[in-house]
Design an enzyme around this catalytic site. Structure first.
Site, PDB file in Angstrom:
ATOM      1  N   TYR A   1       0.829  -1.208   0.000  1.00 24.54           N
ATOM      2  CA  TYR A   1       0.000   0.000   0.000  1.00 24.54           C
ATOM      3  C   TYR A   1       0.861   1.255   0.000  1.00 24.54           C
ATOM      4  O   TYR A   1       0.602   2.208   0.734  1.00 24.54           O
ATOM      5  CB  TYR A   1      -0.936   0.004   1.210  1.00 24.54           C
ATOM      6  N   CYS A   2       1.868   1.281  -0.828  1.00 25.47           N
ATOM      7  CA  CYS A   2       2.862   2.350  -0.868  1.00 25.47           C
ATOM      8  C   CYS A   2       2.838   2.990  -2.259  1.00 25.47           C
ATOM      9  O   CYS A   2       2.479   2.334  -3.247  1.00 25.47           O
ATOM     10  CB  CYS A   2       4.245   1.744  -0.587  1.00 25.47           C
ATOM     11  N   GLY A   3       3.233   4.214  -2.337  1.00 25.44           N
ATOM     12  CA  GLY A   3       3.334   4.869  -3.638  1.00 25.44           C
ATOM     13  C   GLY A   3       4.338   4.184  -4.559  1.00 25.44           C
ATOM     14  O   GLY A   3       4.248   4.302  -5.782  1.00 25.44           O
TER      15      GLY A   3
ATOM     16  N   THR B   1       4.673   0.872  -4.679  1.00 21.11           N
ATOM     17  CA  THR B   1       4.207  -0.499  -4.921  1.00 21.11           C
ATOM     18  C   THR B   1       4.255  -0.901  -6.393  1.00 21.11           C
ATOM     19  O   THR B   1       4.589  -2.054  -6.697  1.00 21.11           O
ATOM     20  CB  THR B   1       2.800  -0.709  -4.326  1.00 21.11           C
TER      21      THR B   1
END
Length: 175
Positions: free
Chosen positions: A51-53, A55
């Protein structure tokens, strides 16, 4: 971490192993695995989050794995929830997400701590090498040579298809 602390740690680590082969990890399914199983391979070790930018880098990491695997590259992914709580899921859910969303086939491992009091021994070893210091965020990459020594460290913003990373991988594969 202050320079004085870094210098003290450097003095204490004299004579300690610099490679990673003596470290054991768990696969994402819970099986113990020794990193010595990867002796003779070039490794790209990455702390991951769903759930990371960053990803979408899963796609690029898989592309690297597919392109260079036959030449001896292994991409090793370690889910980590240390940064912004961006990997809260179970190992099963992480594995399913990686496979269905990004077609990941490179090895995934048990969720680890890349920093802090519960830092996994692998990350303790990785972060001792120059430039020493904590992992700053998700998708930081460590390039490890065929002898198990860290030879490169790449911040999260360095994409898997970045020329500097590809050049370093190709150099290590040719060595």
């Amino acid at each position: 971490m202050s320079n004085a602390i870094r210098e003290t740690l450097a003095k204490l680590s004299v004579g300690l192993p610099t490679g990673i082969a003596d470290i054991s990890v768990k696969t994402i399914t819970g099986t113990e695995q020794s990193l010595k199983d990867y002796n003779g391979k070039v490794l790209l070790i990455v702390n991951l989050a769903s759930y990371c930018g960053y990803t979408p880098q899963y796609k690029g990491l898989e592309a690297l794995y597919q392109k260079y695997r036959a030449q001896g590259l292994e991409v090793l992914g370690f889910p980590c929830n240390d940064y912004g709580a961006q990997e809260p899921d179970s190992n099963d859910k992480i594995a399913q997400f990686c496979e269905t969303r990004y077609g990941v086939t490179f090895p995934l491992f048990d969720k680890v701590h890349a920093k802090g009091a519960e830092q996994h021994p692998l990350y303790a070893r990785l972060t001792q090498t120059a430039p020493a210091g904590d992992v700053a965020w998700n998708f930081e990459k460590f390039l490890v040579n065929k002898q198990g020594e860290v030879v490169g460290r790449y911040k999260s913003a360095v994409a898997p298809d970045a020329a500097e990373l590809i050049s370093a991988i190709e150099k290590e594969l040719a060595a």
